[in-house]
Design an enzyme around this catalytic site. Structure first.
Site, PDB file in Angstrom:
ATOM      1  CG  ASP A 150     -50.210  52.859  14.348  1.00  0.00           C
ATOM      2  OD1 ASP A 150     -51.095  53.260  13.571  1.00  0.00           O
ATOM      3  OD2 ASP A 150     -50.295  51.805  14.999  1.00  0.00           O
TER       4      ASP A 150
ATOM      5  CE  LYS B   4     -55.419  52.176  15.286  1.00  0.00           C
ATOM      6  NZ  LYS B   4     -55.474  50.816  15.636  1.00  0.00           N
TER       7      LYS B   4
END
Ligand SMILES: C[S@@+](CC[C@H](N)C(=O)[O-])C[C@H]1O[C@@H](n2cnc3c(N)ncnc32)[C@H](O)[C@@H]1O
Length: 408
Positions: A195, A217
């Protein structure tokens, strides 16, 4: 003196004799039993640890002094009595019979030594240091830490083809704030799905052949959808790869980790969840703000300020009534709404507020104010995501702590 000759012994099903029933004998016996040896202990009395092993039927106890013939059929002997004369007799008998004997009391006259040993996963490191056990232990401890934290390579080159997914909480950003378990799994990974807010500095330490896949993200930028991430994890593990899903903070705090764990469960893929240090607590702490403080508050509430659709945000009436510290994640763009919601439902305009950007990283920045002033101040300073918003009296504690709290 000639150098020693290191060997690793397979003692599984082989006979070993321990002479001596004290704590040293107990430690040696435990190691031998772990290696699968069939152990006989010769000693008139036993310490508690050995007595438990006898009660459990794990070894044979000869409750008497050592006698000639006790070593018959043994592959290895540990002379571990408190009496140097007895140990010398055992060592001499072993030498005559061609059996390796470790003397616990006198390394210089011993034919063999038990090295200081570190075991991590399927790696065993044995350290011997010129018959100086303390020095050997010190070196072994340093190596063990490096193995446990993944600083030394653990990756198996020819691994068995059983795939696995680890959902690893990487902490708020500083690479030192991942757990040792997480770091170790990272060191053993074939592929890392990462992420944006994960501790990215750790990626620089991966072997060049480890594949890194960006899952994105950001607040507005998702490289892969959640379903695509779930499928990717399952697909790679099915292909026999060890997959680490590296996330920021804790995987189960607004991290969608449970969805990924469920996807693995449904597909029958083994999945481990490694908790992480959540930004909800660590980022305020890095700015000197304790989420609870004796005499100030004994509770805190963590809220996602994010709302996918207008009007879908938190229930402001309930939140404004909650006692204690409020910690908002994903809240930078929502800051005016946070302030408006709390003030509209009775929170005092003088309530202290702090916004901490990029907590625990080199460019961490704190902006403080009150519910009355924070929106203007944050706008003026150009506050950006990622940031944690803290609302409550604990914010003022930071001023007192400012001189003592040092960032990692
Ligand atoms: C999707 S949530 C993930 C939270 C994460 N699972 C955790 O336990 O920290 C992302 C939000 O966490 C907060 N956050 C994460 N890392 C941060 C950091 N280093 N500094 C400030 N806020 C951070 C921000 O509020 C960000 O918008």
């Amino acid at each position: 003196m000639s150098p020693t000759y290191p060997l690793v012994l397979d003692l599984d099903g082989r006979r070993a004799v321990v002479v001596g029933g004290g704590p040293v004998g107990a430690r040696r016996t435990t190691g031998l039993l772990e290696a699968g040896a069939i152990v006989t202990v010769v000693a008139p009395a036993l310490c508690e640890d050995l007595a438990v092993l006898v009660d459990d039927g794990r070894l044979t106890w000869l409750p008497r002094e050592y006698a000639e013939g006790d070593l018959a059929g043994a592959w290895l002997v540990q002379a571990a009595t408190a009496d140097a004369e007895v140990n010398a007799t055992v060592a001499a008998d072993a030498e005559r019979a061609g059996i390796w004997c470790v003397r616990a009391d006198d390394a210089r006259t011993s034919a063999a030594w038990t090295p200081a040993t570190a075991r991590v996963d399927d790696i065993t490191v044995a350290v011997s240091a010129s018959r100086d056990p303390r020095r050997a232990r010190a070196v072994k401890d340093r190596i063990a830490v490096k193995l446990q934290t993944g600083e030394l390579p653990l990756r198996r080159v020819r691994r068995k083809r059983t795939g696995h997914v680890a959902l690893v909480g990487g902490g708020p950003g500083d690479p030192g704030l991942i757990t040792t378990r997480g770091r170790r799994l990272l060191a053993d990974a074939d592929v890392v799905v990462v992420d944006r807010l994960a501790p990215r500095a750790l990626l620089d330490e991966l072997d060049p052949e480890v594949e890194v896949i960006e899952a994105g993200k950001g607040p507005q930028a998702h490289t892969l959808s959640q379903l695509e991430i779930n499928d990717l994890l399952v697909e790679r593990a099915r292909a026999g790869q060890r997959v680490v899903r590296l996330k920021g903070g804790d995987p189960f705090v607004f991290g969608r980790g449970a969805e990924e764990a469920l996807a693995c469960a449904e597909a029958g893929i083994p999945c481990e969840v490694v908790p992480g240090v959540t930004s909800a607590v660590a980022v305020p702490a890095a700015a000197g703000i304790p989420v609870t403080h004796r005499g100030v508050t004994r509770q805190f509430t963590v809220i996602s300020a994010h709302s996918a659709h207008p009007g879908e945000g938190p229930d402001w009436a309930s939140l404004a009534a909650v006692e204690g510290t409020l910690v908002f994640l994903m809240g930078v763009s929502q800051l005016p709404l946070v302030v408006e919601g709390l003030r509209a439902h009775g929170r005092s305009p003088a309530t202290p507020v702090a916004v901490i950007e990029r907590g625990t990283l080199a460019d961490q920045r704190t902006t403080t104010g009150t519910l009355e002033t924070i929106v203007a101040t944050a706008t003026e300073r150009g506050v950006r995501s990622p940031a944690v918003i803290i609302v409550g009296e604990v914010v003022t504690v930071a001023e007192e702590l400012a001189t003592v709290v040092r960032r990692p």
